[in-house]
Design a protein around this motif. Structure first.
Motif, PDB file in Angstrom:
ATOM      1  N   THR A  94       0.826  -1.204   0.000  1.00  0.00           N
ATOM      2  CA  THR A  94       0.000   0.000   0.000  1.00  0.00           C
ATOM      3  C   THR A  94       0.862   1.256   0.000  1.00  0.00           C
ATOM      4  OG1 THR A  94      -1.757  -1.184   1.146  1.00  0.00           O
ATOM      5  CG2 THR A  94      -1.834   1.217   1.222  1.00  0.00           C
ATOM      6  N   TYR A  95       1.892   1.283   0.813  1.00  0.00           N
ATOM      7  CA  TYR A  95       2.789   2.446   0.836  1.00  0.00           C
ATOM      8  C   TYR A  95       3.404   2.668  -0.553  1.00  0.00           C
ATOM      9  CZ  TYR A  95       3.107   3.755   5.800  1.00  0.00           C
ATOM     10  OH  TYR A  95       2.864   4.245   7.066  1.00  0.00           O
ATOM     11  N   MET A  96       3.838   1.587  -1.190  1.00  0.00           N
ATOM     12  CA  MET A  96       4.454   1.721  -2.510  1.00  0.00           C
ATOM     13  C   MET A  96       3.431   2.172  -3.550  1.00  0.00           C
ATOM     14  SD  MET A  96       7.353  -1.269  -2.676  1.00  0.00           S
ATOM     15  CE  MET A  96       6.186  -2.592  -2.922  1.00  0.00           C
ATOM     16  N   MET A  97       2.226   1.666  -3.458  1.00  0.00           N
ATOM     17  CA  MET A  97       1.172   2.042  -4.385  1.00  0.00           C
ATOM     18  C   MET A  97       0.853   3.536  -4.265  1.00  0.00           C
ATOM     19  SD  MET A  97      -2.570   0.249  -4.715  1.00  0.00           S
ATOM     20  CE  MET A  97      -2.922   0.559  -3.002  1.00  0.00           C
ATOM     21  N   LEU A  98       0.786   4.019  -3.048  1.00  0.00           N
ATOM     22  CA  LEU A  98       0.490   5.439  -2.846  1.00  0.00           C
ATOM     23  C   LEU A  98       1.650   6.327  -3.296  1.00  0.00           C
ATOM     24  CD1 LEU A  98      -1.401   5.259   0.556  1.00  0.00           C
ATOM     25  CD2 LEU A  98      -2.385   5.694  -1.716  1.00  0.00           C
ATOM     26  N   GLU A  99       2.876   5.919  -3.034  1.00  0.00           N
ATOM     27  CA  GLU A  99       4.024   6.706  -3.508  1.00  0.00           C
ATOM     28  C   GLU A  99       4.071   6.713  -5.030  1.00  0.00           C
ATOM     29  OE1 GLU A  99       7.578   9.034  -3.646  1.00  0.00           O
ATOM     30  OE2 GLU A  99       5.798   8.925  -2.398  1.00  0.00           O
ATOM     31  N   ALA A 100       3.761   5.587  -5.650  1.00  0.00           N
ATOM     32  CA  ALA A 100       3.720   5.541  -7.112  1.00  0.00           C
ATOM     33  C   ALA A 100       2.730   6.579  -7.637  1.00  0.00           C
ATOM     34  CB  ALA A 100       3.353   4.139  -7.588  1.00  0.00           C
ATOM     35  N   THR A 101       1.544   6.611  -7.056  1.00  0.00           N
ATOM     36  CA  THR A 101       0.539   7.597  -7.466  1.00  0.00           C
ATOM     37  C   THR A 101       1.081   9.005  -7.287  1.00  0.00           C
ATOM     38  OG1 THR A 101      -1.253   6.097  -6.853  1.00  0.00           O
ATOM     39  CG2 THR A 101      -1.814   8.428  -7.060  1.00  0.00           C
ATOM     40  N   ASN A 102       1.734   9.254  -6.167  1.00  0.00           N
ATOM     41  CA  ASN A 102       2.326  10.559  -5.888  1.00  0.00           C
ATOM     42  C   ASN A 102       3.329  10.963  -6.967  1.00  0.00           C
ATOM     43  OD1 ASN A 102       2.732  12.859  -4.090  1.00  0.00           O
ATOM     44  ND2 ASN A 102       4.735  11.952  -3.655  1.00  0.00           N
ATOM     45  N   LEU A 103       4.006   9.985  -7.563  1.00  0.00           N
ATOM     46  CA  LEU A 103       5.022  10.235  -8.584  1.00  0.00           C
ATOM     47  C   LEU A 103       4.465  10.220 -10.000  1.00  0.00           C
ATOM     48  CD1 LEU A 103       7.821   7.973  -7.046  1.00  0.00           C
ATOM     49  CD2 LEU A 103       7.750  10.489  -7.056  1.00  0.00           C
ATOM     50  N   GLY A 104       3.136  10.041 -10.136  1.00  0.00           N
ATOM     51  CA  GLY A 104       2.527   9.997 -11.463  1.00  0.00           C
ATOM     52  C   GLY A 104       2.586   8.639 -12.120  1.00  0.00           C
ATOM     53  N   VAL A 105       2.884   7.616 -11.339  1.00  0.00           N
ATOM     54  CA  VAL A 105       2.961   6.243 -11.837  1.00  0.00           C
ATOM     55  C   VAL A 105       1.663   5.526 -11.491  1.00  0.00           C
ATOM     56  CG1 VAL A 105       4.171   4.025 -11.579  1.00  0.00           C
ATOM     57  CG2 VAL A 105       5.471   6.171 -11.634  1.00  0.00           C
ATOM     58  N   GLY A 106       1.100   4.848 -12.466  1.00  0.00           N
ATOM     59  CA  GLY A 106      -0.109   4.072 -12.224  1.00  0.00           C
ATOM     60  C   GLY A 106       0.231   2.677 -11.741  1.00  0.00           C
ATOM     61  N   THR A 107      -0.645   2.120 -10.933  1.00  0.00           N
ATOM     62  CA  THR A 107      -0.460   0.758 -10.429  1.00  0.00           C
ATOM     63  C   THR A 107      -1.782   0.014 -10.472  1.00  0.00           C
ATOM     64  OG1 THR A 107      -0.949   1.360  -8.142  1.00  0.00           O
ATOM     65  CG2 THR A 107       1.368   1.439  -8.812  1.00  0.00           C
ATOM     66  N   CYS A 108      -1.668  -1.296 -10.442  1.00  0.00           N
ATOM     67  CA  CYS A 108      -2.833  -2.142 -10.220  1.00  0.00           C
ATOM     68  C   CYS A 108      -2.391  -3.275  -9.308  1.00  0.00           C
ATOM     69  CB  CYS A 108      -3.389  -2.702 -11.527  1.00  0.00           C
ATOM     70  SG  CYS A 108      -4.971  -3.564 -11.319  1.00  0.00           S
ATOM     71  N   TRP A 109      -3.062  -3.403  -8.193  1.00  0.00           N
ATOM     72  CA  TRP A 109      -2.790  -4.457  -7.228  1.00  0.00           C
ATOM     73  C   TRP A 109      -3.414  -5.730  -7.784  1.00  0.00           C
ATOM     74  CZ3 TRP A 109      -2.131  -3.637  -1.530  1.00  0.00           C
ATOM     75  CH2 TRP A 109      -2.127  -4.829  -0.832  1.00  0.00           C
ATOM     76  N   VAL A 110      -2.598  -6.758  -7.978  1.00  0.00           N
ATOM     77  CA  VAL A 110      -3.057  -8.017  -8.564  1.00  0.00           C
ATOM     78  C   VAL A 110      -2.804  -9.151  -7.583  1.00  0.00           C
ATOM     79  CG1 VAL A 110      -2.686  -9.661 -10.449  1.00  0.00           C
ATOM     80  CG2 VAL A 110      -2.596  -7.197 -10.903  1.00  0.00           C
ATOM     81  N   MET A 111      -3.838  -9.915  -7.329  1.00  0.00           N
ATOM     82  CA  MET A 111      -3.675 -11.133  -6.543  1.00  0.00           C
ATOM     83  C   MET A 111      -3.952 -12.364  -7.410  1.00  0.00           C
ATOM     84  SD  MET A 111      -5.166 -11.897  -2.798  1.00  0.00           S
ATOM     85  CE  MET A 111      -4.979 -13.517  -2.089  1.00  0.00           C
ATOM     86  N   HIS A 112      -4.428 -12.111  -8.625  1.00  0.00           N
ATOM     87  CA  HIS A 112      -4.734 -13.192  -9.565  1.00  0.00           C
ATOM     88  C   HIS A 112      -3.450 -13.574 -10.307  1.00  0.00           C
ATOM     89  CE1 HIS A 112      -6.133 -15.490 -12.876  1.00  0.00           C
ATOM     90  NE2 HIS A 112      -7.411 -15.267 -12.647  1.00  0.00           N
ATOM     91  N   PHE A 113      -2.647 -14.406  -9.645  1.00  0.00           N
ATOM     92  CA  PHE A 113      -1.447 -14.948 -10.270  1.00  0.00           C
ATOM     93  C   PHE A 113      -1.238 -16.356  -9.743  1.00  0.00           C
ATOM     94  CE2 PHE A 113       0.075 -12.525  -6.561  1.00  0.00           C
ATOM     95  CZ  PHE A 113       0.801 -13.492  -5.874  1.00  0.00           C
ATOM     96  N   ASN A 114      -0.492 -17.129 -10.495  1.00  0.00           N
ATOM     97  CA  ASN A 114      -0.212 -18.502 -10.110  1.00  0.00           C
ATOM     98  C   ASN A 114       1.058 -18.515  -9.252  1.00  0.00           C
ATOM     99  OD1 ASN A 114       0.794 -21.150  -9.998  1.00  0.00           O
ATOM    100  ND2 ASN A 114      -0.148 -21.674 -11.951  1.00  0.00           N
TER     101      ASN A 114
END
Length: 173
Positions: A102-122
């Motif tokens: 979550t911290y990394m996701m919010l910092e990414a947004t702060n830097l203009g970087v988009g993210t998507c949290w994915v749990m659908h992986f093998n």
């Protein structure tokens, strides 16, 4: 950007520009995760940075939910380094990994970087492709990059349950 604006602006990006993130941006995102709180500050998180063509090709063999991102981070926890609740043996390390994400996701947004949290992986495929040791458990995949020009939040992004359905005071009764 102030926090209210940051949390309002963030959404799950599902369409990215075809470029890897610069190393200095990745370092800033990782620094935010490194500052995240963990149980007793044991820091059981382990973060795998995927930012090369080869790594992203491997990632795509592990999930269909990469959304064309050219950069990603796989956040794992080391259950052997976790704080453990004495009453029932519950581990804090999976939660710690989520807080770090979550911290990394919010910092990414702060830097203009988009993210998507994915749990659908093998997870088995992730272990094989990236040599993940047995004591590490993959928890979250954060695909990331600069949002494509036509990227936008899903309609569901703007739908929240009434707060009275999710917040209770003093008792759930």
């Amino acid at each position: 950007m102030d926090f209210e604006n940051l949390i309002s602006k963030r959404y799950s990006v599902r369409n990215f520009k075809k470029e890897h993130l610069p190393e200095e941006i990745i370092e800033k995102i990782l620094d935010a995760g490194h500052k995240a709180p963990t149980g007793c500050n044991y820091q059981p998180q382990r973060i795998l940075v995927l930012n090369t063509d080869e790594a992203i090709e491997k990632l795509r063999r592990c999930t269909k939910c990469h959304f064309g991102a050219e950069s990603a981070m796989l956040i794992c926890h080391n259950r052997n380094e976790s704080w453990k609740r004495v009453y029932d043996g519950a581990l804090s390390s999976p939660v710690d990994a989520v807080i770090v994400t979550t911290y990394m996701m919010l910092e990414a947004t702060n830097l203009g970087v988009g993210t998507c949290w994915v749990m659908h992986f093998n997870p088995t495929a992730m272990r094989e492709e990236f040599g993940i040791p047995e004591e590490l458990e993959p928890v979250a995949l954060l695909v990331m990059g600069y949002p494509a020009e036509n990227a936008k939040p899903l309609d569901l992004h703007y739908q929240n349950r009434p707060i009275e359905e999710v917040v209770f005071y003093d008792s759930f009764k």
